[in-house]
Design a protein around this motif. Structure first.
Motif, PDB file in Angstrom:
ATOM      1  N   TRP A 363       0.795  -1.196   0.190  1.00 13.88           N
ATOM      2  CA  TRP A 363       0.242  -0.293   0.406  1.00 13.88           C
ATOM      3  C   TRP A 363       0.760   1.181  -0.081  1.00 13.88           C
ATOM      4  O   TRP A 363       2.024   1.294  -0.024  1.00 13.88           O
ATOM      5  N   VAL A 364       0.124   2.381   0.154  1.00 17.95           N
ATOM      6  CA  VAL A 364       0.705   3.427  -0.143  1.00 17.95           C
ATOM      7  C   VAL A 364       0.881   4.233   1.135  1.00 17.95           C
ATOM      8  O   VAL A 364       0.339   4.200   2.258  1.00 17.95           O
ATOM      9  N   ALA A 365       2.050   4.215   1.690  1.00 18.15           N
ATOM     10  CA  ALA A 365       3.189   5.099   3.281  1.00 18.15           C
ATOM     11  C   ALA A 365       2.585   6.242   2.854  1.00 18.15           C
ATOM     12  O   ALA A 365       2.181   6.991   1.972  1.00 18.15           O
ATOM     13  N   ARG A 366       2.608   6.550   4.150  1.00 14.22           N
ATOM     14  CA  ARG A 366       1.912   7.953   4.717  1.00 14.22           C
ATOM     15  C   ARG A 366       3.045   9.107   3.936  1.00 14.22           C
ATOM     16  O   ARG A 366       3.037  10.311   3.830  1.00 14.22           O
ATOM     17  N   ASP A 367       4.348   8.405   3.698  1.00  9.50           N
ATOM     18  CA  ASP A 367       5.031   9.170   3.030  1.00  9.50           C
ATOM     19  C   ASP A 367       5.435   9.093   1.654  1.00  9.50           C
ATOM     20  O   ASP A 367       6.244   9.888   0.651  1.00  9.50           O
ATOM     21  N   GLY A 368       4.386   8.784   0.943  1.00  8.37           N
ATOM     22  CA  GLY A 368       3.952   8.610  -0.232  1.00  8.37           C
ATOM     23  C   GLY A 368       4.584   7.039  -1.348  1.00  8.37           C
ATOM     24  O   GLY A 368       4.264   7.425  -2.746  1.00  8.37           O
ATOM     25  N   GLY A 369       5.558   6.649  -0.639  1.00  8.95           N
ATOM     26  CA  GLY A 369       6.373   5.351  -1.683  1.00  8.95           C
ATOM     27  C   GLY A 369       5.348   3.921  -0.860  1.00  8.95           C
ATOM     28  O   GLY A 369       4.645   3.866  -0.418  1.00  8.95           O
ATOM     29  N   VAL A 370       5.941   3.407  -2.125  1.00  6.22           N
ATOM     30  CA  VAL A 370       5.514   1.676  -1.405  1.00  6.22           C
ATOM     31  C   VAL A 370       6.664   0.976  -1.230  1.00  6.22           C
ATOM     32  O   VAL A 370       7.515   1.200  -2.396  1.00  6.22           O
ATOM     33  N   HIS A 371       6.467   0.735   0.187  1.00  3.67           N
ATOM     34  CA  HIS A 371       8.263   0.383   0.742  1.00  3.67           C
ATOM     35  C   HIS A 371       7.881  -1.334   0.790  1.00  3.67           C
ATOM     36  O   HIS A 371       6.677  -2.199   1.333  1.00  3.67           O
ATOM     37  N   ASP A 372       8.470  -2.131  -0.030  1.00  5.35           N
ATOM     38  CA  ASP A 372       8.027  -3.668  -0.444  1.00  5.35           C
ATOM     39  C   ASP A 372       9.223  -4.530  -0.307  1.00  5.35           C
ATOM     40  O   ASP A 372       9.529  -5.199  -1.615  1.00  5.35           O
ATOM     41  N   PRO A 373      10.194  -4.149   0.690  1.00  2.00           N
ATOM     42  CA  PRO A 373      11.773  -4.982   0.818  1.00  2.00           C
ATOM     43  C   PRO A 373      11.694  -6.961   0.474  1.00  2.00           C
ATOM     44  O   PRO A 373      11.858  -7.130  -0.063  1.00  2.00           O
ATOM     45  N   ASN A 374      10.057  -7.211   0.981  1.00  4.24           N
ATOM     46  CA  ASN A 374      10.482  -8.359   0.939  1.00  4.24           C
ATOM     47  C   ASN A 374       9.901  -8.902  -1.341  1.00  4.24           C
ATOM     48  O   ASN A 374      10.434  -9.739  -1.704  1.00  4.24           O
ATOM     49  N   ARG A 375       9.106  -8.137  -1.686  1.00  3.39           N
ATOM     50  CA  ARG A 375       9.412  -7.893  -3.329  1.00  3.39           C
ATOM     51  C   ARG A 375      11.109  -8.060  -3.428  1.00  3.39           C
ATOM     52  O   ARG A 375      11.634  -9.009  -4.392  1.00  3.39           O
ATOM     53  N   ILE A 376      11.795  -7.121  -3.482  1.00  2.84           N
ATOM     54  CA  ILE A 376      12.757  -7.052  -3.522  1.00  2.84           C
ATOM     55  C   ILE A 376      13.672  -7.902  -2.951  1.00  2.84           C
ATOM     56  O   ILE A 376      14.996  -8.900  -3.749  1.00  2.84           O
ATOM     57  N   ASP A 377      13.796  -9.016  -1.621  1.00  3.77           N
ATOM     58  CA  ASP A 377      14.301  -9.646  -1.520  1.00  3.77           C
ATOM     59  C   ASP A 377      14.322 -10.922  -2.770  1.00  3.77           C
ATOM     60  O   ASP A 377      14.628 -11.784  -2.273  1.00  3.77           O
TER      61      ASP A 377
END
Length: 451
Positions: A363-377
């Protein structure tokens, strides 16, 4: 590191992203019919709008360029270019793909076309669909139309995407369009016609597309992985990968042996004997056309196995708390290593991963980004295992991440997000996820950050 000419791309499918299902002359598909049936799709979702790519393709190509994609695999909506599935073509539909291909080339991105990604024309389904003996000819005629129109510019072609799904899940299990539960005899007829359609399409492509275009297809790679690195466990996993263990179409060899080797597998012929359609030598010659690469859609391991006392595979239970994706798929990066090795050893072609990725709860975070470290890993681990196969001598042709955009996930509706780009389906706002930026760096480094 990957080979210098390695293809770095992402993939989509027409019905999952285009929307505009009743615009500019597009005819209905079996999926348009299924989504209107109560209880078929999660929360009653449909692909009527999806990602609105039909109207937002310019924005989406710009995102591909920003991500640094070298190639983009997309499918043609058969009923968009042939509203009745056969007969008079739809110029507006063809023109859409013309514009898309030209925009990709202008952005320095190779177009890779999938001819069939499940949106079978409803008009042809009502004439028998894949059960009709005319279906291979219908598909060849459709292929000729698209090849003549786009064949001078498209770098690569895939005939079918995941026949195990559109036949096995669509005609045998009934969970996907057209939603039937046919007997095994009918399912095998449809499967044989599907393979004949593939062979005729390859012949048609060879006649009409540019000579340097690559041609393949994109079945699921159902990979059994060994529980240990012992020779016995590896041999058992390979044997299981290429065995037919039940009557469902969820296997490798019933589909790939005719395509790559020109014959159906012996264990399948024995198992299916009472239900087989007539299969001629001429049929097998038609199915068995030369291909340039072995495409595989691999997300997970079919099962984890060890060698039993007789050398056959015995399932090993996953440990408590094992890693899984949002779609409850097990995380087994080694599936890309063993999948590449096993399929190359059997079929002797360069390996192209035509789909690989995972659903995350993004989902879109409060800072406007979408943080998906699981996908990167996840992607880093899987690509590292694919590179390992290459280091051991398996020729690696390319990798298409699934998917460019969050999209309509078939019977699961919009509950799963596979994209490098987050899509707000209420507003259609696109947001690059952290994984998209990571993938840009990975492409620029030719995978050195994974291998």
């Amino acid at each position: 590191m990957f080979p210098e000419n390695f293809i770095w791309g992402a993939a989509t499918a027409a019905y999952q992203i285009e929307g505009a299902v009743a615009e500019d002359g597009r005819g209905p598909s079996v999926w348009d019919d299924l989504v209107r049936q109560p209880g078929r799709i999660w929360e009653g979702h449909t692909g009527e709008t999806a990602c609105d790519h039909y109207h937002r393709w310019r924005e989406d190509v710009a995102l591909m360029k920003e991500i640094g994609l070298r190639a983009y695999r997309f499918s043609i909506a058969w009923p968009r270019v042939l509203p009745e599935g056969a007969g008079a073509p739809n110029e507006k539909g063809l023109a859409f793909y013309d514009r898309l291909v030209d925009a990709l080339l202008d952005a320095g991105i190779q177009p890779w076309v999938t001819l069939f990604h499940w949106d079978y024309p409803l008009a042809l389904y009502r004439r028998g669909g894949w059960l009709s003996p005319d279906s291979p000819s219908w598909f060849a005629d459709y292929t000729a139309l698209v090849a003549r129109r786009l064949g001078d510019r498209v770098a690569g072609w895939f005939t079918h995407n995941e026949p195990q799904c559109f036949i096995g899940v669509g005609l045998q299990e009934g969970r996907h369009a057209p939603g039937l539960k046919l007997g095994l005899s009918d399912v095998l007829v449809a499967a044989h016609h599907t393979l004949l359609a593939h062979g005729r399409a390859v012949q048609t492509l060879r006649a009409h597309v540019r000579k340097d275009a690559k041609i393949g297809w994109a079945p699921i790679g159902h990979v059994h992985v060994p529980a240990t690195g012992s020779a016995a466990d590896i041999a058992a996993a390979k044997r299981a990968t290429f065995s037919i263990e039940n009557d469902f179409m969820k296997n490798n060899t019933w589909w790939s042996d005719p395509v790559y080797l020109g014959r159906y597998p012996e264990d399948g012929l024995a198992r299916f004997a009472p239900h087989l359609p007539k299969i001629t030598d001429a049929d097998l010659r038609e199915i068995h056309q030369p291909l340039d690469l072995c495409g595989l859609n691999i997300y997970t391991a079919e099962r984890l196995v060890r060698a039993g006392p007789d050398g056959r595979a015995v399932t090993v239970a996953e440990p408590p708390g094992f890693a899984m994706t949002h779609m409850r798929g097990t995380v087994h990066p080694e599936a890309l290593y063993y999948g590449a090795k096993f399929f190359h050893e059997r079929y002797r072609l360069p390996i192209c991963i035509t789909e690989n990725g995972l659903s995350c709860a993004d989902w879109v975070a409060r800072d406007g980004g979408v943080h998906d470290p699981n996908r990167i890993d996840f992607l880093s681990r899987y690509l590292g295992e694919f590179a390992r196969a290459g280091h051991e001598g398996v020729p690696l042709a390319g990798y298409f991440q699934w998917s460019l955009l969050d999209n309509f996930e078939w019977a699961q509706g919009y509950q799963h997000r596979f994209g490098l780009v987050h899509v707000d389906f209420a507003t259609q706002k696109r947001t690059l996820k952290d994984s998209a930026r990571w993938y840009r760096e990975t492409i620029a480094a030719n995978g050195a950050n994974c291998a």
